[in-house]
Design an enzyme around this catalytic site. Structure first.
Site, PDB file in Angstrom:
ATOM      1  N   ASP A  32       0.870  -1.180   0.000  1.00  0.00           N
ATOM      2  CA  ASP A  32       0.000   0.000   0.000  1.00  0.00           C
ATOM      3  C   ASP A  32       0.904   1.226   0.000  1.00  0.00           C
ATOM      4  OD1 ASP A  32      -2.299   1.512  -0.013  1.00  0.00           O
ATOM      5  OD2 ASP A  32      -3.185   0.578   1.755  1.00  0.00           O
ATOM      6  N   GLU A  34       0.154   4.618   1.880  1.00  0.00           N
ATOM      7  CA  GLU A  34       0.116   5.623   2.958  1.00  0.00           C
ATOM      8  C   GLU A  34       1.152   5.370   4.047  1.00  0.00           C
ATOM      9  OE1 GLU A  34      -2.429   4.117   1.547  1.00  0.00           O
ATOM     10  OE2 GLU A  34      -4.050   5.554   1.132  1.00  0.00           O
ATOM     11  N   HIS A  84      -2.533  -0.021  -3.885  1.00  0.00           N
ATOM     12  CA  HIS A  84      -3.005   1.328  -3.547  1.00  0.00           C
ATOM     13  C   HIS A  84      -3.730   1.981  -4.721  1.00  0.00           C
ATOM     14  CE1 HIS A  84      -3.145   5.398  -1.944  1.00  0.00           C
ATOM     15  NE2 HIS A  84      -2.653   5.815  -3.091  1.00  0.00           N
ATOM     16  N   HIS A 140      -8.095   5.144   7.025  1.00  0.00           N
ATOM     17  CA  HIS A 140      -9.322   4.851   6.273  1.00  0.00           C
ATOM     18  C   HIS A 140      -9.373   3.348   6.010  1.00  0.00           C
ATOM     19  CE1 HIS A 140      -6.400   4.911   2.956  1.00  0.00           C
ATOM     20  NE2 HIS A 140      -7.248   4.134   2.307  1.00  0.00           N
ATOM     21  N   GLU A 158      -7.985  -2.556   6.609  1.00  0.00           N
ATOM     22  CA  GLU A 158      -7.541  -3.332   5.446  1.00  0.00           C
ATOM     23  C   GLU A 158      -6.622  -4.485   5.871  1.00  0.00           C
ATOM     24  OE1 GLU A 158      -5.869  -0.414   2.795  1.00  0.00           O
ATOM     25  OE2 GLU A 158      -7.689   0.780   2.891  1.00  0.00           O
TER      26      GLU A 158
END
Ligand SMILES: [Zn+2]
Length: 294
Positions: A32, A34, A84, A140, A158
């Site tokens: 991912d 972030e 992502h 998120h 996630e």
């Protein structure tokens, strides 16, 4: 004579085609963005951002650190899944050439596309905290429309959702990297995983970054330790997977009830059950990504 030749030939063929029990490890890496080292601002997370070009390189370097660690630990095969946004962030020319890359987000299993029970270990690189986390950079779940996701009564992000699918296949999650909040959260679902903190969240926007050199060394070391210690388990399968998904709006749940056996249990929350985790996973993904009421 002819039979003897056939037997000898068959033995030869078997000796070349049957994989040895000593074969090296097959490693899966979900990347991912972030929680990547050095990532700290909105202008880094998507193609419209001025810093996005730099960020793709940062993402590849964290992935490469994990790939190096996996091969240090005896991996013979590494599959990287870009996980992502568009899932088209990692450039193949930037990746360690020993790894293969899955790209594009039109995937039924999203961040876990390509995983099956033939893998020996899973690494989560660049992960972030779940929706609603009060501290945790870019917290998120899925797409930004999710307020909370629960699987069999447990709130997951996630990382937790992906760990549930990993358990279904009996493949251990052996490392997670990201900010301190993300790492602590994912370890709730995968307690044996090496936690590699590459930055500390001050709040949902500000962050204290480790140097890139330090962070990449930590990821490589975590990946090496995790893959070295990886032990496959029997698949962990619940008899049913009940999902509750609370949205941050009232339009998505309205559309979601068009699917068979999805019920509205509050104006912003839907619930459904499926017999297998892969089925539940695929439907969750559709429900936060592919519904568009606008
Ligand atoms: Zn994410």
């Amino acid at each position: 004579m002819r039979i003897q030749f056939f037997v000898a030939f068959a033995a030869f063929v078997l000796s070349v085609t049957v994989p040895s029990a000593q074969a090296g490890k097959k490693v899966y890496i979900s990347v991912d963005l972030e929680g990547i080292s050095g990532v700290s601002g909105d202008d880094q997370t998507g193609p419209a951002g001025a810093e996005y070009g730099r960020t793709r390189k940062l993402m590849a370097e964290d992935a490469n650190a994990a790939i190096r660690g996996a091969f240090d630990a005896g991996a013979t095969e590494v599959l990287v899944n870009d996980s992502h946004g568009s899932h088209r962030n990692l450039l193949p020319e930037d990746l360690d050439p020993r790894a293969r890359l899955i790209t594009h987000n039109f995937k039924r299993h999203g961040m876990m596309e390509g995983l099956d029970d033939t893998f020996d270990a899973i690494l989560f690189v660049g992960y972030h905290a779940k929706a609603g986390a009060s501290r945790g950079l870019f917290a998120h779940t899925g797409s930004g429309v999710v307020g909370d996701l629960q699987i069999n009564g447990i709130s997951v992000g996630e990382g937790g959702m992906n760990a549930a699918l990993a358990s279904w296949y009996g493949v251990p999650v052996v490392m997670v990297s990201g900010d301190d909040v993300a790492v602590a959260e994912v370890k709730e679902s995968a307690p044996a995983a090496q936690g590699v903190v590459v930055k500390r969240a001050i709040n949902v926007r500000a962050v204290e970054l480790d140097s890139l050199v330090t962070a990449r060394k930590s990821i490589q070391a975590g990946a090496r330790a995790g893959v070295t210690a990886a032990r496959k388990t029997a698949p962990v399968r619940q008899s049913t997977y009940r999902v509750e998904l609370r949205y941050r709006n009232f339009t998505y749940p309205e559309v979601a009830t068009a699917f068979r056996e999805i019920e509205l249990i509050a104006p912003d929350t839907i619930a459904f059950s499926r017999e297998t985790m892969p089925e539940a996973y695929r439907l969750i993904r559709v429900l936060y990504r592919f519904i568009n009421p606008d």
